[in-house]
Scaffold this active site. Structure first.
Site, PDB file in Angstrom:
ATOM      1  N   GLU A 143       0.853  -1.072   0.139  1.00 50.94           N
ATOM      2  CA  GLU A 143       0.065   0.009  -0.076  1.00 50.94           C
ATOM      3  C   GLU A 143       0.892   1.435  -0.035  1.00 50.94           C
ATOM      4  O   GLU A 143       0.768   2.011   0.789  1.00 50.94           O
ATOM      5  CB  GLU A 143      -0.975  -0.041   1.253  1.00 50.94           C
ATOM      6  N   GLU A 203      -4.739  -8.737  -0.461  1.00 49.63           N
ATOM      7  CA  GLU A 203      -5.665  -8.494   0.516  1.00 49.63           C
ATOM      8  C   GLU A 203      -7.129  -8.683   0.129  1.00 49.63           C
ATOM      9  O   GLU A 203      -7.163  -7.843  -0.851  1.00 49.63           O
ATOM     10  CB  GLU A 203      -5.292  -7.365   1.327  1.00 49.63           C
TER      11      GLU A 203
HETATM   12  O1  AHR Z   1      -5.270  -6.299   6.668  1.00 43.11           O
HETATM   13  C1  AHR Z   1      -5.106  -4.939   7.426  1.00 43.11           C
HETATM   14  C2  AHR Z   1      -4.505  -3.928   6.856  1.00 43.11           C
HETATM   15  O2  AHR Z   1      -5.504  -3.620   5.470  1.00 43.11           O
HETATM   16  C3  AHR Z   1      -3.316  -4.000   6.331  1.00 43.11           C
HETATM   17  O3  AHR Z   1      -2.262  -3.818   6.980  1.00 43.11           O
HETATM   18  C4  AHR Z   1      -3.098  -3.150   5.159  1.00 43.11           C
HETATM   19  O4  AHR Z   1      -2.007  -3.270   3.965  1.00 43.11           O
HETATM   20  C5  AHR Z   1      -4.541  -2.728   4.656  1.00 43.11           C
HETATM   21  O5  AHR Z   1      -4.880  -1.540   4.655  1.00 43.11           O
END
Ligand code: AHR
Length: 514
Positions: free
Chosen positions: A195, A317
């Protein structure tokens, strides 16, 4: 009539059982199996966040909680059963503040740090590189290391790769040996930042592209280890990020990531994990299914720069994100997991399979105790979530041949103007020739009759498993750990090349056809 009202009235009608579905027709194209569903679609993600690592995966060898070399015995065996193909670590946002050298060597000498992203918890670094890579070996999965680009140096990342993968007499290999590990590990997947548009450095895509080029240059392939380098990708609908990365990084990356959460928004309440209305439920599934469009659009951009599909899309994710459970530590993202979450998992997999010519990995957030987890723990107790059961029911699709299918079923309007098909499905054929079909009836009230035309397939026997519960809000607790669990399914029969299925309301079924 505004959309919200329309959605509400249809939902209400469905709740009252007034909207029985018309019969559903599915055609499975058994003669059109052309590609494999990479097992990595069933990947996991473990971050130093809340009790994911400490208390969830790891308790340490001195703990009273039964453990195998520090890893919780109960959790380890449950995870082993899932056939996890790949595990991403150490973050998430944590990765861009993590300094790997703090997590090696004698535990008592490891420095502590503040986990600024996640509740300000003190991190003692007792779970580090060795503990993670050894766990991957024990689970039989590929490690996916998420490197620090936000606050770490090029040298630091380059040395980490050397430490993990160099066999020779290099300085980092020597340090690894001093710390008790002679043989280098094999590390395939390397994330270059996470991110980077947000917690990973608040960068613009043009700037990050240059950083990616720089950091990745020094991440070497040692002694037969071949890195698969993944650039930090877009969030949800940020198509510009994907476009810039494809243009400015291109073939220097093996994969480009994407994050997509089923979440009601980033400010204010995200809603309870267990107390929700039918309207909330249908909205959730609509939002979850929107990833179909999001994937299609990111893939189209990638296709325009890389028609050979050399660069993989990596959804590292995904999953549901609800309000934290009342009484838990703020910032630890601890949430319960109901039959609704299970439905999100099954619908997501059905969509992911469609894109596996480009989508090569997906990592649900997260493996234990955080967000849409597989497992919840409390002291020495452990519970398997409904999502765990979906992962287990769907593991038959790992590395199987994807069989395209068409579905003709009713759809309904949901809040925010999305349309939700009431039935979802996917099919594959494994190496032994068994065909597996997973079916989800998202309708809360009505069973549905499904006719599945098995084109090009010759099968005689069907068996299956079903996940459902009395209420869609049902979940597994430490007091009632088996409230939502799979049971044998008897509602399918084969008649020549047609399969007839009676699929109960709010149920998920995986069928095996031989
Ligand atoms: O999964 C939780 C968080 O969500 C992670 O650390 C981040 O990459 C995303 O914003």
């Amino acid at each position: 009539m505004n959309l919200r009202y329309l959605a509400g009235s249809l939902t209400m009608a469905a709740c009252l059982g007034l909207n029985a579905q018309r019969p559903v027709v599915i055609t499975v194209h058994g003669d059109r199996g052309e590609r494999t569903i990479p097992k990595e679609i069933y990947g996991q993600f473990a971050e130093h966040l809340g009790t994911c690592i400490y208390g969830g995966l790891w308790v340490g060898e001195e703990s009273d909680i039964p453990n195998i070399q520090g890893y919780r015995t109960d959790v380890f065996h449950a995870l082993k059963d899932l056939h996890i193909p790949v595990l991403r670590w150490p973050g998430g946002c944590f990765a861009d503040e993590y300094h790997w050298m703090d997590g090696i060597g004698p535990k008592e000498k490891r420095p502590k740090m503040v986990n600024n992203n996640w509740g300000g918890t003190i991190e003692d670094n007792s779970f580090g590189t060795h503990e993670f890579l050894n766990l991957c070996e024990m689970l039989g999965c590929e490690p996916y290391i998420s490197g620090n680009v936000g606050s770490g140096t090029v040298e630091e990342l380059a040395k980490w790769v050397e430490y993990m993968t160099s066999e020779g007499d290099s300085p980092m290999a020597r340090l690894r040996r001093q710390n008790g590990r002679d043989k280098a590990w094999k590390v395939k997947y390397l994330g270059v930042g996470n991110e980077s548009w947000g917690c990973g450095g608040s960068m613009r895509p043009e700037y990050y592209s240059d950083l990616y080029r720089r950091y990745s240059t020094y991440c070497r392939n040692y002694d037969g280890n071949r890195l698969f380098k993944i650039a930090s990708g877009a969030s949800d609908y940020d198509y510009n990020w994907t476009r810039v990365l494809m243009e400015q990084v291109g073939g220097r990356m093996d994969g480009l990531s994407l994050h997509y959460y089923t979440v009601a928004g980033w400010s204010g309440s995200k809603g309870s994990a267990t107390q929700f209305t039918p309207d909330d439920y249908y909205w959730t599934l609509g939002k979850c299914r929107e990833i179909d469009d999001v994937l299609r659009r990111h893939v189209a951009i990638m296709d325009s720069y890389d028609p050979q599909k050399r660069i993989a899309l990596i959804l590292d994710e995904w999953g549901t994100w609800w309000d934290e459970e009342p009484g838990t530590v703020p910032g630890h993202l601890h949430q319960q997991n109901s039959l609704r979450d299970a439905m999100v998992a099954s619908l997501s997999f059905d969509i992911f399979h469609k894109y596996t010519d480009r989508l090569k990995m997906a990592n649900i957030a997260q493996i234990v105790n955080v967000l849409q987890s597989m497992i919840l723990t409390k002291e020495d107790k452990m519970v398997l979530t409904p999502t765990y059961h979906v992962f287990k029911m769907y593991r038959v699709h790992q590395d199987a041949t994807y069989l395209p299918l068409d579905i003709d079923c009713d759809t309904m309007d949901v809040r925010d103007g999305r349309r939700l098909p009431l039935v979802s499905a996917t099919a594959s054929r494994d190496k032994e020739g068994c065909v597996h079909i997973s079916l989800s009836n998202v309708d809360l009230e009505n069973d549905t009759e499904i006719t599945v035309n098995l084109r090009g397939l010759s099968v005689r026997k069907v068996s299956g498993e079903m996940l459902t519960s009395a209420n869609v809000t049902d979940f597994n607790s430490f007091e009632q750990p088996d409230r939502v669990r799979p049971v044998p399914f008897k509602g399918a029969e084969i008649d020549k090349d047609v399969l007839r299925v009676k699929l109960p309301a709010k149920s998920i079924v995986t069928l095996e056809l031989k």
